[in-house]
Enzyme design. Structure first.
Site, PDB file in Angstrom:
ATOM      1  N   SER A 198       0.847  -1.190   0.000  1.00 19.93           N
ATOM      2  CA  SER A 198       0.000   0.000   0.000  1.00 19.93           C
ATOM      3  C   SER A 198       0.889   1.248   0.000  1.00 19.93           C
ATOM      4  O   SER A 198       1.758   1.371  -0.863  1.00 19.93           O
ATOM      5  CB  SER A 198      -0.960  -0.044   1.195  1.00 19.93           C
ATOM      6  OG  SER A 198      -1.974   0.911   1.064  1.00 19.93           O
ATOM      7  N   GLU A 319      -9.113  -4.560  -5.469  1.00 13.30           N
ATOM      8  CA  GLU A 319      -8.476  -3.654  -4.512  1.00 13.30           C
ATOM      9  C   GLU A 319      -9.481  -2.692  -3.875  1.00 13.30           C
ATOM     10  O   GLU A 319      -9.536  -2.524  -2.664  1.00 13.30           O
ATOM     11  CB  GLU A 319      -7.377  -2.844  -5.211  1.00 13.30           C
ATOM     12  CG  GLU A 319      -6.186  -3.648  -5.694  1.00 13.30           C
ATOM     13  CD  GLU A 319      -5.152  -3.899  -4.618  1.00 13.30           C
ATOM     14  OE1 GLU A 319      -5.342  -3.445  -3.475  1.00 13.30           O
ATOM     15  OE2 GLU A 319      -4.146  -4.567  -4.924  1.00 13.30           O
ATOM     16  N   HIS A 452      -8.011  -5.061  -1.209  1.00  8.75           N
ATOM     17  CA  HIS A 452      -6.777  -4.453  -0.725  1.00  8.75           C
ATOM     18  C   HIS A 452      -6.482  -4.987   0.678  1.00  8.75           C
ATOM     19  O   HIS A 452      -7.387  -5.204   1.473  1.00  8.75           O
ATOM     20  CB  HIS A 452      -6.959  -2.933  -0.685  1.00  8.75           C
ATOM     21  CG  HIS A 452      -5.702  -2.172  -0.418  1.00  8.75           C
ATOM     22  ND1 HIS A 452      -4.647  -2.140  -1.303  1.00  8.75           N
ATOM     23  CD2 HIS A 452      -5.330  -1.394   0.635  1.00  8.75           C
ATOM     24  CE1 HIS A 452      -3.692  -1.375  -0.813  1.00  8.75           C
ATOM     25  NE2 HIS A 452      -4.071  -0.920   0.363  1.00  8.75           N
TER      26      HIS A 452
END
Length: 562
Positions: A198, A319, A452
């Site tokens: 990330s 995501e 995600h």
């Protein structure tokens, strides 16, 4: 009496932890599961008082053995509520942790940078236990680092004196500390793999390009992010900094000295007034900027100057569902769907989001309405089936995909293609597998997938969304494959998965990737090529880039030349 003293000395010696000499003094760690662990080693002076909003300064040497036996402060997050969840949060936080095998000599090093949108997170939240059991046990050293976050890490006036990017400079200082000292811990300073997820991955991307750090690593692992995106290049950071300074009664420009005197309590109060999210597709209030120093140019240009080194880039197939359907990450992003909102998602809902959160401030000018319709057509109208049992599920999925493409998929693909065009060996994977327990019952089946942060469960044994039983299949073998992938890459520069011939990306227009599914792994082609083409064509046509607004000027000039 003499016998007693000798006995005490011998007992203390037996209980002493491992000791390693650094350039600044000795550090004493602890032993755990066959590993030696050193916690909260300072790599810079505390960035407090006069050192607030300044580049990190090397620590003073220490004479006594430094007790690196427990975690200390996490770095101050951008929002008071997040800080209250941490028992140890403060400005004096520039430390790193090293987890190594007991017997270590010239071992490869994994330099881990945590995520959290440059605004939250810590090295301590990952712990050291799993790194010791699953990484150090396989002959690699892991270093996890802390860096300033939020307003402390990225406050910027857009000037050479208050440039921002303090958090990136912290990462650079930590990397230099590791490179200069890791040999004493049994590591190889010439085999450092920088690794992040990330915002940590966007940071790794930035470290590979910055003149401060691009020669200080050997390999890079970039998971579920890229620096080729607006939330990593700070189009609104200077304006956000100005607003904060004005709320606090500090002059603008020239707010730094005034801001240095403000207490955390005062700054948190001002953040409450300002708001902790942007409420737009730019997402973050605080992030890196193109400062002409650490980031001398926009990443899409700066990458052309970066060295060619093996790179592993990964992503998930859904995501954006983490922020949309799962309604997580609310302290940094405002795109979540509550259980009450979920049934309301339809074409009109998505259209309103496009206008309010994507095309705000009259983006695209006189062409705004046409672009609005183009985006709506691509994400909703073109793919809408004539007959569908769950129309709401279709819309929730398309909403999540819109967020996925803008904030993750397209920028990641742009970075992959840019690196491949430079002849960089790039291996790419996509995580499609997910455990059904991470999805709540009210979320439509069509909107489910690998969100995600999904890999956190497997790579770090961190239950981000739900506790997953890693003893059952397929989660057990997927965890083993992901960890083996990372370790083999750190050791050899080539990620290895058993019984799979995984090659670097050969064609930037048809990206080959390893697909990690519940029923196995396979090599596939055409990774998110359609949305990449859509957004590239829109950028070229309009001279403005919604994916990364800081990159628009270059494409606007290119448009003028055509």
């Amino acid at each position: 009496m003499r016998i007693f003293l000798v006995s005490v000395i011998l007992i203390n010696a037996c209980w002493a932890g491992p000791i390693v000499e650094t350039n600044y003094g000795k550090v004493e760690g602890i032993e755990y599961e066959g590993a030696e662990v050193f916690l909260a080693i300072p790599f810079a002076k505390p960035p407090v008082d006069d050192l607030r909003f300044e580049k990190p300064v090397a620590p003073d040497p220490w004479e006594d053995v430094y007790p690196a036996t427990q975690y200390r402060n996490d770095c101050t997050p951008h929002y008071r509520l997040v800080a209250q969840f941490s028992s140890y949060s403060g400005e004096d936080c520039l430390t790193l942790n090293i987890i190594k095998p007991k017997k270590a000599e010239k071992l490869p090093v994994l330099f881990w940078i945590h995520g959290g949108g440059y605004e939250i997170g810590s090295a301590s939240q990952h712990g050291y236990e799993f790194f010791a059991k699953r990484y150090a046990s396989q002959g690699v050293i892991v270093a996890t680092v802390q860096y300033r976050l939020g307003f402390m890490g990225f406050f910027s006036e857009g000037t050479s004196d208050v440039q921002g990017n303090w958090g990136l400079f912290d990462q650079a200082a930590a990397l230099e500390f590791v490179k200069s000292n890791i040999e004493n811990f049994g590591g190889d300073p010439n085999q450092i793999t920088i690794w992040g997820y990330s915002a940590g991955a966007a940071s790794v991307s930035q470290l590979t390009m910055s003149p401060y750090t691009r020669d200080s690593y050997s390999k890079a692992i970039i998971m579920s992010a890229s620096s080729f995106v607006g939330w990593a290049t700070g189009p609104n950071v200077v304006e956000t900094s100005k607003q904060l300074a004005e709320i606090l009664g500090c002059p603008w420009p020239g707010a730094k000295e005034c801001m240095k005197k403000k207490s955390l309590h005062e700054i948190f109060d001002a953040i409450e007034v300002q708001g902790w999210t942007t409420g737009t597709i730019d997402i973050l209030r605080w992030s890196p900027v193109i400062d002409g120093d650490f980031m001398t140019k926009n990443p899409e240009e700066l990458i052309k100057e970066s060295p060619v080194k093996p790179t592993l880039i990964g992503m998930s197939n859904k995501e954006g569902s983490y922020f949309a359907a799962l309604n997580m990450g609310r302290v940094i992003a405002d795109f979540g769907l509550s259980p009450e909102d979920m049934p309301k998602v339809d074409e009109e809902f998505i259209s309103e989001i496009i206008g309010r959160k994507l095309l705000y401030n009259n983006r695209y000018g006189e062409n705004r309405e046409k672009v609005w319709n183009d985006i709506l057509d691509f994400y909703v109208k073109q793919g809408k089936p004539a007959e569908v049992k769950d129309l709401n599920g279709f819309y929730v999925d398309r909403y999540s995909e819109l967020l996925s493409d803008i904030t993750f998929n397209v920028p990641i693909l742009r970075e992959i293609t840019s690196r491949v065009e430079r002849k960089t060996p790039v291996w790419t994977y996509r995580m499609d597998h997910y455990d059904k327990n991470i999805w709540k019952k009210h979320i439509p089946e069509q909107a489910r997938g690998s969100p995600h942060a999904n890999e956190y469960h497997y790579l770090f044994d961190m239950p981000v969304m739900a506790k997953i039983d890693m003893k059952k299949e397929p989660d057990s073998w997927i965890q083993n494959d992901l960890i083996d992938m990372v370790i083999s890459f750190a050791k050899t520069g080539v990620p290895q998965i058993e019984d799979v011939e995984w090659r670097p990306v050969s064609d930037p227009d048809d990206v080959n990737f390893l697909n990690i599914r519940s029923d196995g792994v396979s090599i596939e082609h055409g990774l998110f090529q359609e949305p990449l083409a859509f957004w590239n064509e829109l950028r070229q046509r309009e001279g403005f880039d919604l994916i990364d607004p800081t990159n628009s000027a270059m494409h606007s000039s290119n448009k003028d030349e055509l």
